[in-house]
Write a protein that holds these residues in place. Structure first.
Motif, PDB file in Angstrom:
ATOM      1  N   GLY A 163      -6.535  -7.207   5.492  1.00  0.00           N
ATOM      2  CA  GLY A 163      -7.866  -6.782   5.082  1.00  0.00           C
ATOM      3  C   GLY A 163      -8.037  -5.279   5.208  1.00  0.00           C
ATOM      4  N   SER A 164      -7.550  -4.711   6.316  1.00  0.00           N
ATOM      5  CA  SER A 164      -7.626  -3.261   6.509  1.00  0.00           C
ATOM      6  C   SER A 164      -6.809  -2.522   5.451  1.00  0.00           C
ATOM      7  CB  SER A 164      -7.113  -2.899   7.909  1.00  0.00           C
ATOM      8  OG  SER A 164      -7.892  -3.508   8.916  1.00  0.00           O
ATOM      9  N   PHE A 165      -5.652  -3.076   5.130  1.00  0.00           N
ATOM     10  CA  PHE A 165      -4.784  -2.488   4.106  1.00  0.00           C
ATOM     11  C   PHE A 165      -5.489  -2.462   2.748  1.00  0.00           C
ATOM     12  CE2 PHE A 165      -1.279  -3.465   0.974  1.00  0.00           C
ATOM     13  CZ  PHE A 165      -0.737  -2.195   0.949  1.00  0.00           C
ATOM     14  N   LYS A 166      -6.073  -3.575   2.365  1.00  0.00           N
ATOM     15  CA  LYS A 166      -6.769  -3.650   1.074  1.00  0.00           C
ATOM     16  C   LYS A 166      -7.979  -2.725   1.039  1.00  0.00           C
ATOM     17  CE  LYS A 166      -7.537  -7.697  -0.660  1.00  0.00           C
ATOM     18  NZ  LYS A 166      -7.832  -9.134  -0.860  1.00  0.00           N
ATOM     19  N   ASP A 167      -8.683  -2.598   2.162  1.00  0.00           N
ATOM     20  CA  ASP A 167      -9.845  -1.704   2.211  1.00  0.00           C
ATOM     21  C   ASP A 167      -9.444  -0.260   1.932  1.00  0.00           C
ATOM     22  OD1 ASP A 167     -11.535  -3.804   2.762  1.00  0.00           O
ATOM     23  OD2 ASP A 167     -11.580  -3.458   4.930  1.00  0.00           O
ATOM     24  N   LEU A 168      -8.324   0.164   2.496  1.00  0.00           N
ATOM     25  CA  LEU A 168      -7.847   1.525   2.263  1.00  0.00           C
ATOM     26  C   LEU A 168      -7.485   1.733   0.799  1.00  0.00           C
ATOM     27  CD1 LEU A 168      -5.563   2.045   5.412  1.00  0.00           C
ATOM     28  CD2 LEU A 168      -7.662   3.293   4.892  1.00  0.00           C
ATOM     29  N   VAL A 169      -6.820   0.744   0.217  1.00  0.00           N
ATOM     30  CA  VAL A 169      -6.403   0.864  -1.183  1.00  0.00           C
ATOM     31  C   VAL A 169      -7.617   0.928  -2.104  1.00  0.00           C
ATOM     32  CG1 VAL A 169      -5.161  -0.284  -3.055  1.00  0.00           C
ATOM     33  CG2 VAL A 169      -4.186  -0.265  -0.747  1.00  0.00           C
ATOM     34  N   LYS A 170      -8.639   0.121  -1.814  1.00  0.00           N
ATOM     35  CA  LYS A 170      -9.839   0.132  -2.662  1.00  0.00           C
ATOM     36  C   LYS A 170     -10.585   1.459  -2.569  1.00  0.00           C
ATOM     37  CE  LYS A 170      -9.120  -4.017  -4.105  1.00  0.00           C
ATOM     38  NZ  LYS A 170      -8.470  -4.191  -5.416  1.00  0.00           N
ATOM     39  N   LYS A 171     -10.306   2.245  -1.531  1.00  0.00           N
ATOM     40  CA  LYS A 171     -10.900   3.573  -1.412  1.00  0.00           C
ATOM     41  C   LYS A 171     -10.151   4.611  -2.246  1.00  0.00           C
ATOM     42  CE  LYS A 171     -12.747   2.878   3.270  1.00  0.00           C
ATOM     43  NZ  LYS A 171     -12.675   3.333   4.691  1.00  0.00           N
ATOM     44  N   GLY A 172      -9.114   4.177  -2.947  1.00  0.00           N
ATOM     45  CA  GLY A 172      -8.368   5.089  -3.789  1.00  0.00           C
ATOM     46  C   GLY A 172      -7.108   5.629  -3.153  1.00  0.00           C
ATOM     47  N   ILE A 173      -6.653   5.018  -2.086  1.00  0.00           N
ATOM     48  CA  ILE A 173      -5.429   5.443  -1.407  1.00  0.00           C
ATOM     49  C   ILE A 173      -4.285   4.550  -1.881  1.00  0.00           C
ATOM     50  CG2 ILE A 173      -4.274   5.664   0.829  1.00  0.00           C
ATOM     51  CD1 ILE A 173      -7.046   6.257   2.014  1.00  0.00           C
ATOM     52  N   GLY A 174      -3.178   5.153  -2.250  1.00  0.00           N
ATOM     53  CA  GLY A 174      -2.040   4.408  -2.775  1.00  0.00           C
ATOM     54  C   GLY A 174      -1.465   3.436  -1.760  1.00  0.00           C
ATOM     55  N   LEU A 175      -0.727   2.447  -2.243  1.00  0.00           N
ATOM     56  CA  LEU A 175      -0.193   1.405  -1.367  1.00  0.00           C
ATOM     57  C   LEU A 175       0.689   1.971  -0.254  1.00  0.00           C
ATOM     58  CD1 LEU A 175       0.801  -1.339  -3.997  1.00  0.00           C
ATOM     59  CD2 LEU A 175      -1.299  -1.175  -2.665  1.00  0.00           C
ATOM     60  N   THR A 176       1.621   2.832  -0.614  1.00  0.00           N
ATOM     61  CA  THR A 176       2.523   3.371   0.405  1.00  0.00           C
ATOM     62  C   THR A 176       1.797   4.319   1.359  1.00  0.00           C
ATOM     63  OG1 THR A 176       3.217   5.003  -1.259  1.00  0.00           O
ATOM     64  CG2 THR A 176       4.627   3.092  -0.940  1.00  0.00           C
ATOM     65  N   ASP A 177       0.815   5.059   0.848  1.00  0.00           N
ATOM     66  CA  ASP A 177       0.034   5.935   1.732  1.00  0.00           C
ATOM     67  C   ASP A 177      -0.833   5.114   2.681  1.00  0.00           C
ATOM     68  OD1 ASP A 177       1.097   8.180   0.563  1.00  0.00           O
ATOM     69  OD2 ASP A 177      -0.554   8.445  -0.858  1.00  0.00           O
ATOM     70  N   ALA A 178      -1.380   4.002   2.191  1.00  0.00           N
ATOM     71  CA  ALA A 178      -2.174   3.122   3.055  1.00  0.00           C
ATOM     72  C   ALA A 178      -1.316   2.556   4.177  1.00  0.00           C
ATOM     73  CB  ALA A 178      -2.787   1.988   2.234  1.00  0.00           C
ATOM     74  N   MET A 179      -0.058   2.229   3.870  1.00  0.00           N
ATOM     75  CA  MET A 179       0.855   1.751   4.912  1.00  0.00           C
ATOM     76  C   MET A 179       1.077   2.813   5.975  1.00  0.00           C
ATOM     77  SD  MET A 179       3.826  -0.276   2.797  1.00  0.00           S
ATOM     78  CE  MET A 179       3.414  -1.404   1.453  1.00  0.00           C
ATOM     79  N   LYS A 180       1.230   4.058   5.529  1.00  0.00           N
ATOM     80  CA  LYS A 180       1.430   5.153   6.490  1.00  0.00           C
ATOM     81  C   LYS A 180       0.228   5.285   7.416  1.00  0.00           C
ATOM     82  CE  LYS A 180       4.364   7.833   3.350  1.00  0.00           C
ATOM     83  NZ  LYS A 180       4.445   9.063   2.513  1.00  0.00           N
ATOM     84  N   ILE A 181      -0.971   5.177   6.874  1.00  0.00           N
ATOM     85  CA  ILE A 181      -2.183   5.278   7.690  1.00  0.00           C
ATOM     86  C   ILE A 181      -2.224   4.157   8.726  1.00  0.00           C
ATOM     87  CG2 ILE A 181      -4.712   5.102   7.636  1.00  0.00           C
ATOM     88  CD1 ILE A 181      -4.604   6.458   4.885  1.00  0.00           C
ATOM     89  N   LEU A 182      -1.905   2.939   8.301  1.00  0.00           N
ATOM     90  CA  LEU A 182      -1.919   1.799   9.224  1.00  0.00           C
ATOM     91  C   LEU A 182      -0.863   1.945  10.319  1.00  0.00           C
ATOM     92  CD1 LEU A 182      -2.405  -1.194   6.768  1.00  0.00           C
ATOM     93  CD2 LEU A 182      -4.102  -0.194   8.297  1.00  0.00           C
TER      94      LEU A 182
END
Length: 366
Positions: A163-182
């Motif tokens: 859920g946290s991963f999808k929330d980041l992506v819906k904010k306009g952050i790319g999949l691999t960048d969202a993984m880095k944030i997590l």
């Protein structure tokens, strides 16, 4: 699924290939295994060696992502993991299913490569009911523990992480960048871009987000001052709306989402241009590309380019095409500000082959 031989004195290790479902579900899978006390190892980022290893192990007419998957599995085998996690992805939402490649991956790998660790090839088909996801987690978790409460806790943690991963992506952050944030390797502000233009890069996520296979299309566009959105950033409720333009859904889920995303962007005019990244040798992708291309012919207000990749794709060629497309879109926007009328017969209408558009732009400029 069979149990692997575990080395005493070190944690059990599960390897996950950096291809196909990795880009959509890795944070969830990683969280689940780690909550069970299992160490997760992803294969190395794609290199020429990994791709060449995959090409050698597959038939010549296989699509690029399938060849690449074999190379990533071989990379994990060389890392001496205890298990390989290669689920049979059938359905994760709605009625559409994944491409047959996803269903047959465990068998293709098992009979193509030798000396592999045991493969966790659980079938994931969430059409079977609300409790199916929990049942799947129990079947996988029971390989490592008989404590049902620990498995249930791992299940809840993985759903929360997803859920946290999808929330980041819906904010306009790319999949691999969202993984880095997590994973604690940056914050949201580190991956926000404020470019002059905004392009949609559509296609299958395992092509778009692999910087080697895609020749780093997203990174190149960012360096040119272009913001990028992908299908995964568009709200699910938008992609799930039934449209009169679709008499029926595309059978494969990722194909359907790419098509719906294209139609949504054509309708809303919310981007300055659309690029469809397609893989050579992929049947469903060829169909999607043709349907988007036909729609682009009707919607002459939206610049569109198709970019095909294969194992021989050169970085310089992709860069040249992107630069030409960006220049054309800038030229068109400048003309619009000066009151130039854009229509289907206009010399500056942009669609399809970028070489045609580049010549047109050059004529208009000179």
């Amino acid at each position: 699924m069979r149990r692997g031989k575990v080395t005493v004195g070190r944690p059990i290790t599960v390897g996950i290939p950096r291809a196909f479902g990795f880009y959509l579900y890795y944070p969830m899978w990683k969280e689940f295994f780690e909550a069970l006390g299992v160490r997760v190892v992803a294969s190395s980022p794609t290199t020429r060696e990994i791709l060449d290893n995959g090409v050698r192990e597959t038939v010549s007419d296989a699509c690029v992502p399938l060849k690449l998957f074999h190379g990533h599995v071989q990379d994990l085998a060389d890392k001496d993991v205890d298990y390989l996690f290669i689920p049979r992805l059938v359905n994760m939402a709605r009625d559409a299913v994944f491409c047959p490649k996803f269903l047959g991956l465990p068998d293709m790998i098992r009979y193509s490569l030798d000396d592999l660790p045991p493969i966790i090839d659980v079938r994931i088909d969430l059409r079977k009911g609300k409790l199916e996801a929990l049942k799947i987690c129990y079947r996988v978790g029971s390989l490592f523990t008989k404590n049902i409460f620990k498995i249930y806790d791992a299940y809840n943690k993985s759903i929360s992480k997803f859920g946290s991963f999808k929330d980041l992506v819906k904010k306009g952050i790319g999949l691999t960048d969202a993984m880095k944030i997590l994973h604690g390797k940056g914050s949201e502000t580190d991956f926000k871009h404020n470019g002059e233009l905004t392009f949609a890069v559509l296609g299958y996520p395992y092509n778009i987000y692999d910087p080697y296979v895609s020749a780093d299309v997203i990174g190149k566009l960012h360096n040119m001052g272009v913001n990028v959105i992908t299908t995964e950033m568009i709200p699910d409720e938008v992609l799930n709306i039934d449209s009169p333009e679709f008499r029926k859904e595309a059978f494969w889920i990722l194909s359907h989402r790419a098509l719906k995303a294209a139609h949504y962007l054509f309708d809303t005019k919310s981007v300055d241009g659309i690029i469809h990244l397609t893989a050579f040798g992929c049947g469903p992708d060829f169909m999607v590309n043709k349907l988007i291309e036909l729609e682009a012919k009707k919607r002459t207000h939206m610049p569109f380019m198709s970019l095909m990749i294969d194992e021989q794709t050169g970085d310089a060629g992709v860069l040249t095409r992107l630069q030409a497309f960006v220049d054309m879109v800038k030229l068109r926007k400048a003309g619009e500000k000066e009151g130039v009328a854009w229509n289907e017969s206009s010399d500056l209408s942009l669609y399809g082959d970028v070489s045609h558009g580049y010549k047109t732009a050059a004529r208009a400029d000179g």
